[in-house]
Design a protein around this motif. Structure first.
Motif, PDB file in Angstrom:
ATOM      1  N   ASP A 128       0.897  -1.278  -0.012  1.00 43.13           N
ATOM      2  CA  ASP A 128      -0.037  -0.028   0.090  1.00 43.13           C
ATOM      3  C   ASP A 128       0.747   1.275   0.022  1.00 43.13           C
ATOM      4  N   ASP A 129       1.827   1.154   0.724  1.00 44.15           N
ATOM      5  CA  ASP A 129       2.866   2.321   0.813  1.00 44.15           C
ATOM      6  C   ASP A 129       3.597   2.510  -0.683  1.00 44.15           C
ATOM      7  N   ILE A 130       3.846   1.495  -1.421  1.00 44.38           N
ATOM      8  CA  ILE A 130       4.307   1.526  -2.610  1.00 44.38           C
ATOM      9  C   ILE A 130       3.414   2.323  -3.591  1.00 44.38           C
ATOM     10  N   ALA A 131       2.109   1.956  -3.529  1.00 44.08           N
ATOM     11  CA  ALA A 131       1.220   2.294  -4.410  1.00 44.08           C
ATOM     12  C   ALA A 131       0.793   3.759  -4.152  1.00 44.08           C
ATOM     13  N   ARG A 132       0.984   4.123  -3.040  1.00 43.44           N
ATOM     14  CA  ARG A 132       0.493   5.389  -2.709  1.00 43.44           C
ATOM     15  C   ARG A 132       1.604   6.208  -3.188  1.00 43.44           C
ATOM     16  N   LEU A 133       2.645   6.057  -3.079  1.00 40.21           N
ATOM     17  CA  LEU A 133       3.815   6.749  -3.232  1.00 40.21           C
ATOM     18  C   LEU A 133       3.968   6.936  -4.761  1.00 40.21           C
ATOM     19  N   LYS A 134       3.945   5.966  -5.649  1.00 42.01           N
ATOM     20  CA  LYS A 134       3.740   5.906  -6.962  1.00 42.01           C
ATOM     21  C   LYS A 134       2.819   6.711  -7.611  1.00 42.01           C
ATOM     22  N   ALA A 135       1.551   6.994  -6.957  1.00 39.46           N
ATOM     23  CA  ALA A 135       0.302   7.522  -7.431  1.00 39.46           C
ATOM     24  C   ALA A 135       0.321   8.730  -6.957  1.00 39.46           C
ATOM     25  N   SER A 136       1.427   9.155  -6.205  1.00 34.58           N
ATOM     26  CA  SER A 136       1.328  10.766  -5.455  1.00 34.58           C
ATOM     27  C   SER A 136       1.551  11.759  -6.435  1.00 34.58           C
ATOM     28  N   ASN A 137       0.594  12.712  -6.108  1.00 30.18           N
ATOM     29  CA  ASN A 137       0.782  14.174  -7.034  1.00 30.18           C
ATOM     30  C   ASN A 137       1.613  14.992  -6.388  1.00 30.18           C
ATOM     31  N   LYS A 138       2.330  14.927  -5.146  1.00 32.86           N
ATOM     32  CA  LYS A 138       3.363  15.806  -4.789  1.00 32.86           C
ATOM     33  C   LYS A 138       4.608  15.814  -5.603  1.00 32.86           C
ATOM     34  N   ALA A 139       4.854  17.066  -6.034  1.00 36.90           N
ATOM     35  CA  ALA A 139       5.765  17.424  -6.968  1.00 36.90           C
ATOM     36  C   ALA A 139       7.124  16.493  -6.823  1.00 36.90           C
ATOM     37  N   GLU A 140       7.686  16.605  -5.614  1.00 36.50           N
ATOM     38  CA  GLU A 140       8.896  16.128  -5.297  1.00 36.50           C
ATOM     39  C   GLU A 140       8.932  14.412  -5.509  1.00 36.50           C
ATOM     40  N   ILE A 141       7.897  13.784  -4.932  1.00 42.18           N
ATOM     41  CA  ILE A 141       7.614  12.314  -4.971  1.00 42.18           C
ATOM     42  C   ILE A 141       7.371  12.017  -6.328  1.00 42.18           C
ATOM     43  N   ALA A 142       6.564  12.785  -7.047  1.00 43.00           N
ATOM     44  CA  ALA A 142       6.078  12.463  -8.513  1.00 43.00           C
ATOM     45  C   ALA A 142       7.648  12.433  -9.532  1.00 43.00           C
ATOM     46  N   PHE A 143       8.695  13.419  -9.080  1.00 43.36           N
ATOM     47  CA  PHE A 143       9.763  13.564 -10.095  1.00 43.36           C
ATOM     48  C   PHE A 143      10.576  12.367  -9.640  1.00 43.36           C
ATOM     49  N   TYR A 144      10.714  11.894  -8.326  1.00 42.27           N
ATOM     50  CA  TYR A 144      11.556  10.951  -7.888  1.00 42.27           C
ATOM     51  C   TYR A 144      11.074   9.812  -8.420  1.00 42.27           C
ATOM     52  N   CYS A 145       9.752   9.586  -8.785  1.00 42.32           N
ATOM     53  CA  CYS A 145       9.216   8.222  -9.060  1.00 42.32           C
ATOM     54  C   CYS A 145       9.308   8.188 -10.607  1.00 42.32           C
ATOM     55  N   GLN A 146       9.616   9.247 -11.261  1.00 40.86           N
ATOM     56  CA  GLN A 146       9.893   9.359 -12.747  1.00 40.86           C
ATOM     57  C   GLN A 146      11.327   8.853 -12.940  1.00 40.86           C
ATOM     58  N   LEU A 147      12.144   9.619 -12.279  1.00 36.02           N
ATOM     59  CA  LEU A 147      13.515   9.096 -12.320  1.00 36.02           C
ATOM     60  C   LEU A 147      13.725   7.594 -11.872  1.00 36.02           C
ATOM     61  N   THR A 148      13.288   7.100 -10.947  1.00 39.50           N
ATOM     62  CA  THR A 148      13.338   5.974 -10.083  1.00 39.50           C
ATOM     63  C   THR A 148      12.184   5.179  -9.964  1.00 39.50           C
ATOM     64  N   PRO A 149      11.701   4.606 -11.131  1.00 38.66           N
ATOM     65  CA  PRO A 149      10.528   3.929 -10.843  1.00 38.66           C
ATOM     66  C   PRO A 149      10.663   2.472 -10.274  1.00 38.66           C
ATOM     67  N   ASN A 150      11.845   2.139 -10.113  1.00 38.00           N
ATOM     68  CA  ASN A 150      12.111   0.635  -9.644  1.00 38.00           C
ATOM     69  C   ASN A 150      12.695   0.975  -8.215  1.00 38.00           C
ATOM     70  N   PHE A 151      12.314   1.913  -7.495  1.00 38.10           N
ATOM     71  CA  PHE A 151      12.941   2.164  -6.302  1.00 38.10           C
ATOM     72  C   PHE A 151      12.664   1.006  -5.167  1.00 38.10           C
ATOM     73  N   ASP A 152      11.385   0.166  -5.550  1.00 39.32           N
ATOM     74  CA  ASP A 152      10.875  -0.825  -4.824  1.00 39.32           C
ATOM     75  C   ASP A 152      11.628  -2.072  -5.052  1.00 39.32           C
TER      76      ASP A 152
END
Length: 237
Positions: free
Chosen positions: A183-207
């Motif tokens: 649930d944490d991972i899904a919430r982070l990958k769906a976040s619209n917070k700018a910094e988190i969204a940018f991180y996930c764009q660069l690092t989609p496989n952080f999990d």
């Protein structure tokens, strides 16, 4: 409930055997795919680091988290600060690391004015990137990087792996992952917070064991602009 902190420094009054055991247990509980003893040795007892500082966070007698800062001297007369942090799930999100890290960076810069000082961290957590990105004035990577910024970043992080974002070499395969729930991972990958969204764009496989190499220069411009940013944040409250 009694919450308190203990600060330790490797040059004086370093960790007791009991504290080392508590940290090792927390590492094992916080990360997947990691040998906790090996991880402890790499970060807490690495001879490449001329100094280590750690802040331990306790609730009653139980260790809830730690923030470790490491210091090593590198080429071109520079000092590179590294970091490692782990917290129990209930203690995450308290922004416990920024003040400790920032003051240590300022102190290092003031005591080494003839050196270039950088903070370089392999971040496995989008939330950690957001916590730092909201506080400091200059953090790399960032969405507005110029070609000059990219060249500077590549020169200081030469061994990074490529991301799909503008061909930026900014990733590192570390093998371990933060012990987030599904649930944490899904919430982070769906976040619209700018910094988190940018991180996930660069690092989609952080999990899956890929970390973002985050660089923060420590210099007069950074300190002044970060201070102004902090004051503006206080005014908005």
């Amino acid at each position: 409930m009694h919450c308190y902190q203990i600060d330790k420094i490797s040059s004086n009054n370093w960790l007791t055997a009991s504290q080392a055991e508590q940290i090792t247990a927390l590492i094992a509980a916080s990360f997947n795919g990691v040998d906790s003893q090996q991880y402890f040795s790499h970060y807490f007892a690495n001879p490449q680091h001329y100094l280590r500082r750690v802040r331990l966070f306790y609730q009653d007698e139980l260790l809830q988290g730690y923030c470790l800062l490491t210091f090593r001297k590198a080429a071109d007369n520079s000092i590179v600060m590294g970091a490692s942090a782990a917290f129990t799930p209930g203690y995450r999100g308290n922004n416990s690391t920024f003040g400790f890290s920032f003051l240590a960076a300022v102190s290092t810069w003031l005591h080494h004015l003839n050196h270039k000082v950088y903070y370089l961290d392999t971040m496995l957590s989008p939330a950690m990137y957001r916590a730092m990105g909201k506080k400091v004035a200059f953090i790399y990577p960032n969405p507005g990087m110029s070609q000059a910024d990219i060249a500077m970043y590549h020169a200081l992080v030469p061994d990074a792996e490529p991301s799909t974002w503008h061909g930026l070499n900014c990733l590192k395969t570390v093998g371990r992952t933060t012990n987030y729930s599904k649930d944490d991972i899904a919430r982070l990958k769906a976040s619209n917070k700018a910094e988190i969204a940018f991180y996930c764009q660069l690092t989609p496989n952080f999990d899956n064991g890929t970390a973002l190499m985050v660089l923060i220069p420590v210099n007069l411009q950074q300190l002044l602009c970060t201070g102004i940013k902090w004051l503006k944040g206080l005014v908005k409250r």
